[in-house]
Design a protein around this motif. Structure first.
Motif, PDB file in Angstrom:
ATOM      1  N   ILE A  53      -3.937  -0.287  -0.762  1.00  0.00           N
ATOM      2  CA  ILE A  53      -3.928   0.226   0.610  1.00  0.00           C
ATOM      3  C   ILE A  53      -5.166  -0.310   1.325  1.00  0.00           C
ATOM      4  O   ILE A  53      -6.270   0.214   1.165  1.00  0.00           O
ATOM      5  N   ASP A 157      -1.740  -1.551   9.741  1.00  0.00           N
ATOM      6  CA  ASP A 157      -1.554  -1.739   8.298  1.00  0.00           C
ATOM      7  C   ASP A 157      -1.394  -0.399   7.592  1.00  0.00           C
ATOM      8  O   ASP A 157      -0.821  -0.321   6.505  1.00  0.00           O
ATOM      9  N   CYS A 158      -1.910   0.651   8.224  1.00  0.00           N
ATOM     10  CA  CYS A 158      -1.851   1.987   7.606  1.00  0.00           C
ATOM     11  C   CYS A 158      -1.965   3.041   8.695  1.00  0.00           C
ATOM     12  O   CYS A 158      -2.640   2.844   9.711  1.00  0.00           O
ATOM     13  N   GLY A 190       3.588  -1.602   5.540  1.00  0.00           N
ATOM     14  CA  GLY A 190       2.396  -0.796   5.800  1.00  0.00           C
ATOM     15  C   GLY A 190       2.463   0.560   5.125  1.00  0.00           C
ATOM     16  O   GLY A 190       3.539   1.040   4.753  1.00  0.00           O
ATOM     17  N   HIS A 191       1.315   1.185   4.992  1.00  0.00           N
ATOM     18  CA  HIS A 191       1.230   2.456   4.263  1.00  0.00           C
ATOM     19  C   HIS A 191       1.110   3.650   5.210  1.00  0.00           C
ATOM     20  O   HIS A 191       0.489   3.557   6.269  1.00  0.00           O
ATOM     21  N   ASP A 232       4.984   6.455  -2.988  1.00  0.00           N
ATOM     22  CA  ASP A 232       4.198   5.952  -4.115  1.00  0.00           C
ATOM     23  C   ASP A 232       3.525   7.076  -4.893  1.00  0.00           C
ATOM     24  O   ASP A 232       3.289   6.965  -6.088  1.00  0.00           O
ATOM     25  N   HIS A 257       4.913   3.711   1.462  1.00  0.00           N
ATOM     26  CA  HIS A 257       4.857   2.446   2.195  1.00  0.00           C
ATOM     27  C   HIS A 257       6.213   2.162   2.807  1.00  0.00           C
ATOM     28  O   HIS A 257       7.255   2.579   2.297  1.00  0.00           O
ATOM     29  N   LYS A 258       6.171   1.447   3.912  1.00  0.00           N
ATOM     30  CA  LYS A 258       7.359   1.166   4.707  1.00  0.00           C
ATOM     31  C   LYS A 258       8.107  -0.032   4.132  1.00  0.00           C
ATOM     32  O   LYS A 258       7.511  -1.061   3.862  1.00  0.00           O
TER      33      LYS A 258
END
Length: 259
Positions: A53, A157-158, A190-191, A232, A257-258
């Motif tokens: 991540i 990204d997150c 992305g997370h 996850d 996550h996507k």
């Protein structure tokens, strides 16, 4: 009090400093330290320690003017963009970021981070890094297609969302609708890091009670999977606090996550 009379966070707002003092501070008698401060910190440290991540941009969509959930993130993302619904939350957070007189004291959270990570000698560096990483604190409108209009944010990204979805959602449909909006801000792959309270119908700030949408672990898992996320990790800690300020049953942390 009839739950239909409870106020709504995103509509009415509340005393941001009072929320921090009653649920996230280190003041004597504060009952929620283990559930609201330590459990999220431990969960996030462990999630980031796995090493997958990370990235350039992290978006924070959380209740009030929280900071403690961002201490770990600053080590893995170049820029943190914080989105807030209410002006008073922006002012409270910027007061801390800019080290102004009267800012809320988050030293206890920094110490928890440093102690858990075994880096107590880096306590001061931790707060400097968080302040440097928070590049923007912006107002958002949850009802607009582009929540940050007229600014268009690059895909993140997150995303971290702490105790927000349950406080802005009146029911399951609302929760799904807002989660879908959050998901659109995220890159494929992305997370999404979710922190929330299970089985909660209200929380109290000062003399006012506010609505909370009550859900369980099964609902959280299913709705994330239905919206295209792969889970996850999922942790649930049963309530340890003794207080009538809120009726939540447990605290949940999910890392997903996507697709």
């Amino acid at each position: 009090m009839d739950c239909s009379t409870y106020k709504r966070y995103h509509i009415h707002g509340h005393d941001t400093r009072k929320l921090l003092e009653d649920y996230f501070s280190d003041k004597p008698g504060m009952a929620f330290g283990e559930d609201m401060v330590i459990f999220p910190i431990k969960s996030l440290i462990q999630a980031f320690a796995a090493g997958h991540i990370k990235g350039d941009i992290l978006l924070d969509l959380s209740i009030g003017s929280l900071v403690h959930h961002l201490y770990s993130a600053c080590e893995f993302f170049k820029d943190i963009i914080v989105l807030k619904i209410k002006d008073r939350c922006i002012l409270e957070l910027k007061r801390w970021v800019d080290k102004r007189t009267g800012a809320f004291h988050w030293g206890h959270a920094a110490k928890h981070h440093a102690d858990i990570e075994g880096k107590s000698h880096q306590l001061e560096d931790k707060e400097v890094k968080v302040r440097s990483a928070i590049q923007h604190v912006m107002k958002c409108n949850l009802e607009k297609e582009n929540m940050t209009e007229p600014i268009v944010l690059p895909p993140a990204d997150c995303i971290i969302s702490a105790w927000l979805l349950e406080f802005i959602s009146k029911d399951q449909d609302d929760y799904i609708r807002y989660l879908r909006k959050f998901s659109r801000l995220l890159k494929p792959g992305g997370h999404f890091l979710l922190i929330g309270s299970l089985g909660e119908t209200y929380y109290t700030v000062g003399k006012e009670k506010f609505h909370a949408f009550s859900y369980d672990e099964d609902f959280a898992r299913k709705v994330l999977e239905k919206e295209g996320f792969i889970i996850d990790e999922c942790k649930v800690q049963q309530r340890t606090a003794v207080s009538d300020l809120s009726d939540y049953k447990a605290v949940i942390f999910i890392a997903a996550h996507k697709k």
